[in-house]
Design a protein around this motif. Structure first.
Motif, mmCIF file in Angstrom:
data_model
loop_
_atom_site.group_PDB
_atom_site.id
_atom_site.type_symbol
_atom_site.label_atom_id
_atom_site.label_comp_id
_atom_site.label_asym_id
_atom_site.label_seq_id
_atom_site.Cartn_x
_atom_site.Cartn_y
_atom_site.Cartn_z
ATOM 1 N N LYS A 114 44.031 38.106 36.552
ATOM 2 C CA LYS A 114 43.729 36.815 37.179
ATOM 3 C C LYS A 114 44.972 35.937 37.230
ATOM 4 O O LYS A 114 45.244 35.274 38.234
ATOM 5 N N SER A 122 47.277 37.252 39.887
ATOM 6 C CA SER A 122 46.761 36.981 41.232
ATOM 7 C C SER A 122 47.036 35.538 41.640
ATOM 8 O O SER A 122 47.326 35.260 42.809
ATOM 9 N N SER A 123 46.939 34.613 40.690
ATOM 10 C CA SER A 123 47.266 33.216 40.986
ATOM 11 C C SER A 123 48.742 33.074 41.314
ATOM 12 O O SER A 123 49.131 32.359 42.245
ATOM 13 N N LEU A 125 49.806 33.946 44.999
ATOM 14 C CA LEU A 125 49.727 32.937 46.047
ATOM 15 C C LEU A 125 50.972 32.053 46.048
ATOM 16 O O LEU A 125 51.475 31.672 47.110
ATOM 17 N N ASP A 158 47.138 33.751 53.607
ATOM 18 C CA ASP A 158 45.789 33.204 53.630
ATOM 19 C C ASP A 158 44.789 34.116 52.936
ATOM 20 O O ASP A 158 43.746 34.462 53.489
ATOM 21 N N THR A 166 42.793 35.194 49.022
ATOM 22 C CA THR A 166 42.464 34.874 47.639
ATOM 23 C C THR A 166 42.033 36.164 46.956
ATOM 24 O O THR A 166 41.579 37.112 47.613
ATOM 25 N N ALA A 212 39.597 37.581 43.894
ATOM 26 C CA ALA A 212 38.524 37.304 42.942
ATOM 27 C C ALA A 212 38.437 38.449 41.942
ATOM 28 O O ALA A 212 38.222 39.606 42.325
ATOM 29 N N THR A 217 38.839 43.887 41.475
ATOM 30 C CA THR A 217 38.995 42.627 42.196
ATOM 31 C C THR A 217 38.570 42.802 43.648
ATOM 32 O O THR A 217 38.481 43.927 44.161
ATOM 33 N N LYS A 259 40.072 38.577 49.403
ATOM 34 C CA LYS A 259 39.318 37.890 50.447
ATOM 35 C C LYS A 259 40.259 37.180 51.410
ATOM 36 O O LYS A 259 41.157 36.454 51.002
#
Length: 212
Positions: free
Chosen positions: A37, A40-41, A44, A119, A121, A123, A140, A143
């Motif tokens: 997680k 993944s943040s 971005l 663009d 995300t 999860a 994961t 999206k």
């Protein structure tokens, strides 16, 4: 699976792990899902702040992957798994050469795809794991436009003090990356032997390098 899908999803994988070296020392004992997680943040932020990633500058991306991604992937395990039982029959020199060419293949094949990722995300799905688990899968969903895309990480925990998680396989929409290459490697080995496989990868890497 279409090549374009593999390219785009491997790019997500690279971006999602590209900031691993920036994780604070206290995060070494993170749970596996928290680990993914966090990465993944960071993905971005990489997309927004790294000009080279946005434009697909291959030399810059290769340097980024070599410096930040590969030290945190068990690439020897990934290569040996792709080679299958033949790995144990190889000489140390053959193992080294195969690992080097396989690494170049993956990096160069997908480096340019970083500019295609925007663009999105990620999860992270709930994880059921015991505190002493040494290997597990973090699932994961990526999206963006269209339906979510399944992207799963197979992780191992390194032993010793300050242990951390390492990635050694990747699942894209139900297809594991290592198993896909294992089939390709087996065909090449059966036709031309281990040296033939290494030579084929080297030729492909040279061709990719000329194309930029």
């Amino acid at each position: 699976m279409r090549r374009q899908l593999w390219v785009r999803l491997f790019a997500v994988f690279v971006l999602a792990t590209s900031n691993l070296l920036a994780v604070p020392a206290r995060a070494q004992d993170q749970t596996a899902d928290a680990f993914i997680k966090h990465l993944s943040s960071e993905m971005l932020n990489s997309i927004k702040t790294d000009p080279a990633s946005r434009v697909g500058n291959v030399p810059a991306i290769i340097a980024l992957v070599d410096a930040k991604l590969m030290p945190n992937v068990n690439f020897k395990r990934m290569t040996s798994s792709a080679a299958g039982p033949t790995w144990r029959q190889m000489t140390p020199e053959q193992q080294k050469r195969l690992q080097e060419e396989f690494k170049i293949l993956l990096v160069r094949t997908y480096a340019g795809a970083l500019s295609q990722i925007d663009d999105v995300t990620v999860a992270v799905k709930p994880l059921r794991a015991a505190p002493d688990d040494k290997e597990l899968v973090v699932r994961t969903d990526v999206k963006g436009r269209g339906d979510p895309i399944q992207l799963d990480y197979r992780l191992e925990k390194t032993p010793g003090e300050g242990s951390s998680w390492k990635i050694y396989n990747l699942n894209i929409m139900g297809v594991w990356l290592v198993e896909t290459y294992r089939s390709q490697f087996a065909q090449e080995i059966n036709a031309k032997g281990v040296d033939g496989l290494i030579a084929a990868l080297a030729d492909r890497n040279k061709s990719n390098a000329k194309k930029g």
